[in-house]
Design a protein around this motif. Structure first.
Motif, PDB file in Angstrom:
ATOM      1  N   ASP A 141       0.883  -1.157   0.000  1.00 13.51           N
ATOM      2  CA  ASP A 141       0.000   0.000   0.000  1.00 13.51           C
ATOM      3  C   ASP A 141       0.927   1.214   0.000  1.00 13.51           C
ATOM      4  N   LEU A 142       0.734   2.112  -0.964  1.00 11.10           N
ATOM      5  CA  LEU A 142       1.655   3.226  -1.157  1.00 11.10           C
ATOM      6  C   LEU A 142       1.085   4.546  -0.640  1.00 11.10           C
ATOM      7  N   PHE A 143       1.971   5.357  -0.068  1.00 12.18           N
ATOM      8  CA  PHE A 143       1.620   6.673   0.442  1.00 12.18           C
ATOM      9  C   PHE A 143       2.651   7.670  -0.088  1.00 12.18           C
ATOM     10  N   PHE A 144       2.210   8.923  -0.271  1.00 18.42           N
ATOM     11  CA  PHE A 144       3.109   9.916  -0.855  1.00 18.42           C
ATOM     12  C   PHE A 144       2.852  11.287  -0.242  1.00 18.42           C
ATOM     13  N   LEU A 145       3.941  12.002   0.071  1.00 15.58           N
ATOM     14  CA  LEU A 145       3.846  13.342   0.647  1.00 15.58           C
ATOM     15  C   LEU A 145       4.874  14.236  -0.019  1.00 15.58           C
ATOM     16  N   GLN A 146       4.429  15.348  -0.572  1.00 23.18           N
ATOM     17  CA  GLN A 146       5.328  16.312  -1.196  1.00 23.18           C
ATOM     18  C   GLN A 146       5.422  17.556  -0.313  1.00 23.18           C
ATOM     19  N   GLN A 147       6.643  17.937   0.055  1.00 21.76           N
ATOM     20  CA  GLN A 147       6.871  19.119   0.866  1.00 21.76           C
ATOM     21  C   GLN A 147       7.971  19.960   0.236  1.00 21.76           C
ATOM     22  N   LYS A 148       8.193  21.155   0.778  1.00 18.41           N
ATOM     23  CA  LYS A 148       9.205  22.036   0.225  1.00 18.41           C
ATOM     24  C   LYS A 148      10.596  21.405   0.285  1.00 18.41           C
ATOM     25  N   LYS A 149      10.864  20.681   1.372  1.00 22.86           N
ATOM     26  CA  LYS A 149      12.190  20.092   1.538  1.00 22.86           C
ATOM     27  C   LYS A 149      12.403  18.872   0.661  1.00 22.86           C
ATOM     28  N   GLY A 150      11.328  18.349   0.085  1.00 23.84           N
ATOM     29  CA  GLY A 150      11.451  17.166  -0.757  1.00 23.84           C
ATOM     30  C   GLY A 150      10.213  16.298  -0.664  1.00 23.84           C
ATOM     31  N   TRP A 151      10.358  15.032  -1.028  1.00 20.99           N
ATOM     32  CA  TRP A 151       9.243  14.093  -1.040  1.00 20.99           C
ATOM     33  C   TRP A 151       9.483  12.937  -0.082  1.00 20.99           C
ATOM     34  N   SER A 152       8.371  12.298   0.307  1.00 23.26           N
ATOM     35  CA  SER A 152       8.430  11.082   1.115  1.00 23.26           C
ATOM     36  C   SER A 152       7.497  10.053   0.492  1.00 23.26           C
ATOM     37  N   VAL A 153       7.948   8.820   0.423  1.00 22.36           N
ATOM     38  CA  VAL A 153       7.137   7.703  -0.051  1.00 22.36           C
ATOM     39  C   VAL A 153       7.040   6.676   1.069  1.00 22.36           C
ATOM     40  N   GLY A 154       5.815   6.322   1.464  1.00 24.76           N
ATOM     41  CA  GLY A 154       5.599   5.326   2.505  1.00 24.76           C
ATOM     42  C   GLY A 154       5.096   4.027   1.914  1.00 24.76           C
ATOM     43  N   LEU A 155       5.593   2.905   2.428  1.00 19.29           N
ATOM     44  CA  LEU A 155       5.235   1.586   1.927  1.00 19.29           C
ATOM     45  C   LEU A 155       4.818   0.673   3.074  1.00 19.29           C
ATOM     46  N   LEU A 156       3.630   0.109   2.973  1.00 14.34           N
ATOM     47  CA  LEU A 156       3.146  -0.872   3.948  1.00 14.34           C
ATOM     48  C   LEU A 156       2.901  -2.184   3.213  1.00 14.34           C
ATOM     49  N   PRO A 157       3.617  -3.262   3.569  1.00 12.35           N
ATOM     50  CA  PRO A 157       3.454  -4.534   2.875  1.00 12.35           C
ATOM     51  C   PRO A 157       2.023  -5.065   2.953  1.00 12.35           C
ATOM     52  N   LYS A 158       1.542  -5.613   1.842  1.00 11.64           N
ATOM     53  CA  LYS A 158       0.195  -6.167   1.809  1.00 11.64           C
ATOM     54  C   LYS A 158       0.147  -7.591   2.360  1.00 11.64           C
ATOM     55  N   GLU A 159       1.202  -8.370   2.106  1.00  9.35           N
ATOM     56  CA  GLU A 159       1.215  -9.779   2.501  1.00  9.35           C
ATOM     57  C   GLU A 159       1.608  -9.955   3.965  1.00  9.35           C
ATOM     58  N   LYS A 160       0.864 -10.818   4.653  1.00 13.40           N
ATOM     59  CA  LYS A 160       1.120 -11.072   6.070  1.00 13.40           C
ATOM     60  C   LYS A 160       2.520 -11.654   6.285  1.00 13.40           C
ATOM     61  N   THR A 161       2.968 -12.536   5.386  1.00 12.12           N
ATOM     62  CA  THR A 161       4.291 -13.138   5.543  1.00 12.12           C
ATOM     63  C   THR A 161       5.400 -12.095   5.444  1.00 12.12           C
ATOM     64  N   ILE A 162       5.211 -11.105   4.571  1.00 10.48           N
ATOM     65  CA  ILE A 162       6.213 -10.051   4.431  1.00 10.48           C
ATOM     66  C   ILE A 162       6.185  -9.120   5.631  1.00 10.48           C
ATOM     67  N   ARG A 163       4.995  -8.860   6.184  1.00  9.52           N
ATOM     68  CA  ARG A 163       4.886  -7.965   7.348  1.00  9.52           C
ATOM     69  C   ARG A 163       5.598  -8.528   8.561  1.00  9.52           C
ATOM     70  N   LYS A 164       5.820  -9.854   8.594  1.00 11.19           N
ATOM     71  CA  LYS A 164       6.581 -10.439   9.693  1.00 11.19           C
ATOM     72  C   LYS A 164       8.040  -9.984   9.653  1.00 11.19           C
ATOM     73  N   ALA A 165       8.515  -9.668   8.458  1.00  6.79           N
ATOM     74  CA  ALA A 165       9.901  -9.217   8.309  1.00  6.79           C
ATOM     75  C   ALA A 165      10.001  -7.714   8.167  1.00  6.79           C
ATOM     76  N   ILE A 166       9.046  -7.092   7.443  1.00  5.80           N
ATOM     77  CA  ILE A 166       9.076  -5.650   7.185  1.00  5.80           C
ATOM     78  C   ILE A 166       7.719  -5.063   7.527  1.00  5.80           C
ATOM     79  N   ALA A 167       7.663  -4.220   8.553  1.00  8.52           N
ATOM     80  CA  ALA A 167       6.396  -3.586   8.933  1.00  8.52           C
ATOM     81  C   ALA A 167       6.112  -2.361   8.080  1.00  8.52           C
TER      82      ALA A 167
END
Length: 199
Positions: A141-167
């Motif tokens: 699941d992707l998130f995006f924020l644009q600010q004056k200092k630059g950009w941020s991209v947020g990533l939340l894994p969809k698969e439960k098995t991946i969330r065990k390793a990467i939150a």
């Protein structure tokens, strides 16, 4: 073996409370010019290299460890973390698997086919750092924020098995990727700051 490889990823490899929390209130519109521009910037070169500084915060013992070295991100060959301080160690993550080289030259290998989590970590990390929208959209699941200092991209894994390793993963940058913050399944935090030296 599973544990040793996972720890190698944490030591040599990429926080919800360390970044602007508003990122998680801003779902990414992948068709927007701002998002397209960032993804194009991330994938502009086949190979990117430079230096990195890593801080790893371990929740259970309330300690932060710092290391530094060189990195290379290749769309063809994968990701190489060449740690120089506090000790020498190299970690290569590719489609075929994970190879760790220790200071004494000894190597430990794990094929991607042997473990679904490592296969997904390798694929996801390369997609993140190469700006592959199709792979990212399929796995996160992707998130995006644009600010004056630059950009941020947020990533939340969809698969439960991946969330065990990467939150969660948060990337920050301007014309280049400057920072990656990753929270693992146990709440430990990896923060990377990059200085690119070439593309």
């Amino acid at each position: 073996m599973y544990k040793s490889f996972f720890m190698a990823l944490l030591i040599c490899g990429t926080a919800l409370f360390a970044v602007d929390a508003s990122i998680w209130k801003s779902p990414a519109n992948l068709e927007s010019p701002e998002v397209q521009q960032v993804m194009q910037a991330l994938s502009a070169a086949e190979t990117v290299h430079g230096t990195f500084t890593q801080k790893r915060s371990v929740v259970k013992i309330k300690r932060t460890f710092e290391s530094s070295g060189k990195f290379e991100i290749s769309q063809k060959n994968g990701i190489t973390w060449d740690m120089e301080k506090p000790f020498a160690s190299k970690l290569v993550i590719s489609d075929s698997g994970v190879i760790q080289t220790n200071a004494d030259g000894s190597k430990t290998k794990m094929a991607s086919a042997d473990n679904v989590i490592f296969r997904e970590i390798a694929t996801s990390m390369r997609a993140v750092l190469s700006g592959n929208i199709a792979v990212l959209e399929n796995r996160f699941d992707l998130f995006f924020l644009q600010q004056k200092k630059g950009w941020s991209v947020g990533l939340l894994p969809k698969e439960k098995t991946i969330r065990k390793a990467i939150a969660s993963i948060v990337l920050e940058g301007d014309k280049d990727l400057k920072k990656v913050e990753l929270v693992d399944g146990e709440g430990n935090i990896l923060t990377y700051e990059f200085k690119q030296s070439g593309k």
